[in-house]
Design a protein around this motif. Structure first.
Motif, PDB file in Angstrom:
ATOM      1  N   UNK A  66       0.971  -1.060   0.310  1.00 34.65           N
ATOM      2  CA  UNK A  66       0.078   0.078  -0.317  1.00 34.65           C
ATOM      3  C   UNK A  66       0.597   1.681  -0.038  1.00 34.65           C
ATOM      4  N   UNK A  67       0.789   2.074  -1.153  1.00 33.06           N
ATOM      5  CA  UNK A  67       1.641   3.622  -0.838  1.00 33.06           C
ATOM      6  C   UNK A  67       0.483   4.515  -1.353  1.00 33.06           C
ATOM      7  N   UNK A  68       0.899   5.187   0.213  1.00 29.85           N
ATOM      8  CA  UNK A  68       0.213   6.339   0.426  1.00 29.85           C
ATOM      9  C   UNK A  68       1.102   7.506  -0.650  1.00 29.85           C
ATOM     10  N   UNK A  69       0.438   8.021  -1.298  1.00 28.63           N
ATOM     11  CA  UNK A  69       0.978   9.034  -1.986  1.00 28.63           C
ATOM     12  C   UNK A  69       0.548  10.642  -1.424  1.00 28.63           C
ATOM     13  N   UNK A 120       5.498  15.286  -0.700  1.00 31.14           N
ATOM     14  CA  UNK A 120       5.397  16.107  -2.379  1.00 31.14           C
ATOM     15  C   UNK A 120       4.422  15.279  -2.665  1.00 31.14           C
ATOM     16  N   UNK A 121       3.017  15.670  -3.679  1.00 30.06           N
ATOM     17  CA  UNK A 121       1.889  15.086  -4.353  1.00 30.06           C
ATOM     18  C   UNK A 121       2.597  15.074  -5.748  1.00 30.06           C
ATOM     19  N   UNK A 122       2.059  13.592  -6.247  1.00 24.78           N
ATOM     20  CA  UNK A 122       2.379  12.817  -7.400  1.00 24.78           C
ATOM     21  C   UNK A 122       3.377  12.057  -7.071  1.00 24.78           C
ATOM     22  N   UNK A 123       4.370  11.510  -6.099  1.00 28.76           N
ATOM     23  CA  UNK A 123       5.267  10.879  -5.915  1.00 28.76           C
ATOM     24  C   UNK A 123       5.211   9.066  -5.600  1.00 28.76           C
ATOM     25  N   UNK A 124       3.031   8.831  -5.691  1.00 25.38           N
ATOM     26  CA  UNK A 124       3.009   7.735  -4.811  1.00 25.38           C
ATOM     27  C   UNK A 124       2.743   5.922  -6.166  1.00 25.38           C
ATOM     28  N   UNK A 125       2.844   6.911  -7.317  1.00 23.29           N
ATOM     29  CA  UNK A 125       2.136   6.343  -8.790  1.00 23.29           C
ATOM     30  C   UNK A 125       2.999   6.070  -9.376  1.00 23.29           C
ATOM     31  N   UNK A 126       4.221   7.092  -9.332  1.00 24.33           N
ATOM     32  CA  UNK A 126       5.882   6.226 -10.112  1.00 24.33           C
ATOM     33  C   UNK A 126       5.911   5.310  -9.236  1.00 24.33           C
ATOM     34  N   UNK A 127       5.868   4.820  -8.263  1.00 27.62           N
ATOM     35  CA  UNK A 127       6.367   4.173  -7.081  1.00 27.62           C
ATOM     36  C   UNK A 127       5.937   3.026  -7.403  1.00 27.62           C
ATOM     37  N   UNK A 128       4.276   2.872  -6.908  1.00 21.89           N
ATOM     38  CA  UNK A 128       3.731   1.598  -7.104  1.00 21.89           C
ATOM     39  C   UNK A 128       3.910   1.035  -7.813  1.00 21.89           C
ATOM     40  N   UNK A 129       3.987   2.219  -9.526  1.00 22.50           N
ATOM     41  CA  UNK A 129       4.183   1.047 -10.591  1.00 22.50           C
ATOM     42  C   UNK A 129       5.886   0.657 -10.663  1.00 22.50           C
ATOM     43  N   UNK A 149      -5.119  11.831  -2.855  1.00 25.54           N
ATOM     44  CA  UNK A 149      -5.864  12.182  -3.187  1.00 25.54           C
ATOM     45  C   UNK A 149      -6.215  12.706  -4.599  1.00 25.54           C
ATOM     46  N   UNK A 150      -7.448  13.468  -4.668  1.00 24.87           N
ATOM     47  CA  UNK A 150      -7.172  14.017  -6.265  1.00 24.87           C
ATOM     48  C   UNK A 150      -6.700  15.529  -6.639  1.00 24.87           C
ATOM     49  N   UNK A 151      -6.832  16.112  -5.417  1.00 32.12           N
ATOM     50  CA  UNK A 151      -6.258  17.279  -6.251  1.00 32.12           C
ATOM     51  C   UNK A 151      -5.312  17.221  -6.896  1.00 32.12           C
ATOM     52  N   UNK A 152      -4.463  15.879  -6.166  1.00 27.69           N
ATOM     53  CA  UNK A 152      -3.265  15.666  -6.363  1.00 27.69           C
ATOM     54  C   UNK A 152      -3.118  15.316  -7.042  1.00 27.69           C
ATOM     55  N   UNK A 153      -4.114  14.792  -8.637  1.00 23.83           N
ATOM     56  CA  UNK A 153      -3.526  14.684  -9.987  1.00 23.83           C
ATOM     57  C   UNK A 153      -3.530  15.771 -10.347  1.00 23.83           C
ATOM     58  N   UNK A 154      -3.511  16.355 -10.417  1.00 23.03           N
ATOM     59  CA  UNK A 154      -2.972  17.570 -11.304  1.00 23.03           C
ATOM     60  C   UNK A 154      -1.758  17.701 -11.429  1.00 23.03           C
ATOM     61  N   UNK A 155      -0.958  17.301 -10.634  1.00 22.68           N
ATOM     62  CA  UNK A 155      -0.023  16.705 -10.442  1.00 22.68           C
ATOM     63  C   UNK A 155       0.632  15.509 -11.775  1.00 22.68           C
ATOM     64  N   UNK A 156       1.318  16.320 -13.403  1.00 27.41           N
ATOM     65  CA  UNK A 156       1.093  15.961 -14.524  1.00 27.41           C
ATOM     66  C   UNK A 156       2.167  13.946 -13.871  1.00 27.41           C
ATOM     67  N   UNK A 157       3.032  13.853 -13.365  1.00 28.31           N
ATOM     68  CA  UNK A 157       3.683  12.191 -12.775  1.00 28.31           C
ATOM     69  C   UNK A 157       2.640  11.463 -12.722  1.00 28.31           C
ATOM     70  N   UNK A 158       1.337  11.869 -12.258  1.00 28.97           N
ATOM     71  CA  UNK A 158       0.573  10.766 -11.848  1.00 28.97           C
ATOM     72  C   UNK A 158       0.007   9.838 -13.684  1.00 28.97           C
TER      73      UNK A 158
ATOM     74  N   UNK B  66      10.061   7.700 -14.743  1.00 31.09           N
ATOM     75  CA  UNK B  66      11.516   6.773 -14.051  1.00 31.09           C
ATOM     76  C   UNK B  66      12.027   6.880 -13.527  1.00 31.09           C
ATOM     77  N   UNK B  67      12.409   7.874 -12.503  1.00 32.00           N
ATOM     78  CA  UNK B  67      12.743   7.654 -10.981  1.00 32.00           C
ATOM     79  C   UNK B  67      12.497   7.281 -10.244  1.00 32.00           C
ATOM     80  N   UNK B  68      10.570   8.030 -10.057  1.00 34.53           N
ATOM     81  CA  UNK B  68       9.655   7.161  -9.522  1.00 34.53           C
ATOM     82  C   UNK B  68       9.550   5.151  -9.682  1.00 34.53           C
TER      83      UNK B  68
END
Lengths: 273, 319
Positions: A66-69, A120-129, A149-158, B66-68
């Motif tokens: 479980x990743x708590x983004x 920092x928001x938008x970090x959980x998705x890439x790590x979970x991936x 979060x939902x607002x967090x989805x404004x981060x492009x990394x998601x 990539x880094x994540x």
């Protein structure tokens, strides 16, 4: 009957988590109780009705992750990991105190059960991936859950991660969006709108479902079934209420990082029964 | 794409050593995977991809992802080597490097390719002269800039065996092999290329061989020059710096990087606090003008001639 028992167990855990988290926030006079309370039913469902893990072996190879983004909602995460048996309840009393393992954002080197550092928001998705890709490479069947979060989805990394997950057909990856429709300052749709969110994820190759994020039975129905053979990652858009469970906090953006005074604390604990 | 520098006899593109070594390591350890941002070719990972297609994760042009993903792969028990042009790796994904790799202490190896001004005419958007300054304060990350093909192989092997985050900074500029007797790669330790007592030249990466040429000229004049290959910028070899300052009394730093925050910055920080001596820093003062990589080295004095001039300034300040 079995499911009814599970639902009741999860409800009990979620109630304990809300009361305990609110006490932590009250004592520390710090925290993010609004986002804790919108996410608690989801997290309780995962830890007490869906995920396979062993708190005595936090590094177990084939554990579900479980990743708590939305890392600021530590009241929800720390109470869940405590209730799951990763550490004793006394640790919760140190929330955000000097040198505490319970930082304002989770650190995996401080606490067992924390899978990665977020904040920092938008970090959980890439790590979970990445975790799901590791499982894909190794032929492991464990699941990876990430809560944003939902607002967090404004981060492009998601969306970078969502694209890759769809491309790789990562069926063991499940994203739950805590769709409380409020970000720090105001509504998501008044800030940088996200709707139609389910269609966005479908266009990225995901299965997307909407669910009431406070209906434990409904959450179990979408989260518990195995994903092997589904051929697509799953996005669960959980419609939630920020501050859920306390009348004066519900749907109030000011409770994003608001903290209770003594009277508000007393009223909240009276309502949380 | 920048025109490749003319291949000189005895010069090697360190990317070849990197790719060869990674393939060798991957054949021995199934945990090793590569993560790229559409950078298979520029990372010279075509061979790796052919041999281990399922262990080459290409997320496309998406450096934050990539880094994540690298951090997630480490969580899943892999040893990921995340390889991309260092300008995009260190710049675009800096917060992921800080939070997901350094702060979370995941066992991820970051490999910055074509660093410094290797992309020449493509300009400052594609240069990576700020990466040392950005990554050096991230305590958990060992920062290594190998000086030649041999050191590149050693650094990659060491990184694979080391449990912790590493940044290896490579170039596409061919460099000659250093001549050092009984060479041993020691991460975190400066390599004494030449012993001397009048002045210390400290270089890393592509500039070590230039400093060696400058040292030869100065030594022919009777100046006893010490030359340190400071391949590891973090952690800094403070012992070697203290010795250089106290025993030679003047220092010149040379790097293919910004003069602020990199090797020169690190040396100046340490000497100011412990052994104040004259320090002359050679590097790039900021965004560079248009030109080939060779032109840029000349223009900014990162040449044997420029190093000799800096050495004279340092010696003059010493007296």
């Amino acid at each position: 009957m079995l499911k009814n028992n599970t639902v009741q167990t999860i409800r009990d855990k979620a109630l304990w988590m809300r009361r305990r988290a609110f006490t932590m926030v009250h004592d520390a006079q710090l925290g993010h109780p609004g986002g804790d309370f919108s996410a608690i039913d989801i997290i309780a469902t995962l830890y007490f009705g869906v995920m396979h893990y062993d708190p005595t072996k936090p590094g177990l190879e084939n554990r579900d992750r479980f990743i708590m983004s939305k890392g600021h909602a530590t009241g929800a995460l720390y109470t869940a990991l405590c209730a799951a048996g990763y550490y004793p309840e006394e640790w919760l009393d140190t929330y955000m105190q000097p040198n505490s393992k319970l930082n304002g954002h989770p650190n995996r080197t401080y606490l067992p059960g924390v899978e990665t550092n977020t904040g920092p928001l938008g970090h959980g998705m890439p790590v979970a991936l990445g975790i799901a890709i590791a499982a894909q490479i190794s032929g492991q069947d464990h699941r990876t859950f990430v809560l944003t979060g939902d607002g967090e989805l404004q981060e492009g990394s998601n969306w970078e991660a969502a694209m890759t997950a769809g491309h790789r057909k990562l069926e063991t990856l499940t994203l739950i969006v805590d769709r409380n429709r409020l970000q720090q300052g105001m509504g998501t749709e008044d800030t940088n709108g996200l709707d139609p969110l389910d269609e966005k994820f479908r266009a990225f190759g995901w299965e997307a479902v909407m669910v009431d994020g406070h209906d434990i039975g409904a959450l179990l129905d979408v989260l518990a079934p195995a994903r092997i053979g589904k051929g697509r990652p799953l996005c669960v858009i959980a419609n939630t209420v920020k501050g859920k469970g306390v009348s004066f906090m519900e749907n109030k953006a000011s409770w994003h990082h608001g903290v209770p005074n003594a009277e508000q604390y007393r009223i909240a604990l009276e309502e949380l029964v | 794409m920048a025109a490749p520098a003319p291949q000189q006899e005895g010069f090697h593109d360190c990317r070849d050593a990197w790719a060869r070594t990674l393939e060798d390591l991957a054949a021995r350890d199934p945990r090793i995977v590569a993560v790229v941002n559409d950078s298979v070719g520029s990372s010279k990972l075509g061979g790796f991809q052919k041999t281990f297609p399922e262990r080459l994760v290409n997320v496309g042009i998406a450096e934050q992802n990539m880094v994540g993903v690298g951090a997630g792969l480490a969580n899943g028990g892999k040893i990921p080597f995340v390889s991309a042009a260092s300008c995009f790796l260190s710049g675009r994904a800096l917060e992921q490097i800080k939070a997901d790799i350094a702060y979370a202490r995941f066992n991820v190896k970051l490999v910055g390719q074509s660093s410094g001004v290797a992309y020449g005419e493509l300009g400052p958007t594609h240069h990576s002269i700020e990466d040392f300054a950005w990554l050096r304060p991230l305590d958990a990350i060992t920062v290594i800039a190998p000086a030649d093909a041999w050191e590149t192989e050693q650094a990659v092997r060491w990184a694979a065996a080391h449990d912790g985050p590493v940044y290896i900074r490579l170039s596409r500029m061919p460099v000659p092999d250093l001549t050092v007797k009984d060479r041993v790669f020691r991460p975190g330790k400066a390599e004494m290329v030449l012993a001397g007592s009048d002045l210390t030249l400290i270089a890393c990466g592509t500039t070590v061989h230039l400093a060696a040429q400058a040292a030869a000229t100065l030594r022919a004049e009777g100046i006893s020059v010490r030359l340190l290959n400071m391949a590891t910028l973090n952690p800094l070899d403070e012992e070697a710096l203290a010795a250089a300052a106290s025993q030679t009394g003047a220092i010149v730093t040379v790097e293919e990087a910004h003069i602020r925050g990199g090797l020169g910055g690190a040396v100046a920080e340490f000497t100011a606090g412990h052994h104040p001596v004259p320090v002359e820093r050679l590097g790039f003062p900021g965004f560079v003008v248009t030109g080939s990589v060779n032109f840029l080295f000349e223009h900014y004095g990162i040449t044997p001639h420029g190093i000799i001039a800096a050495a004279r300034r340092a010696l003059a300040r010493k007296q």
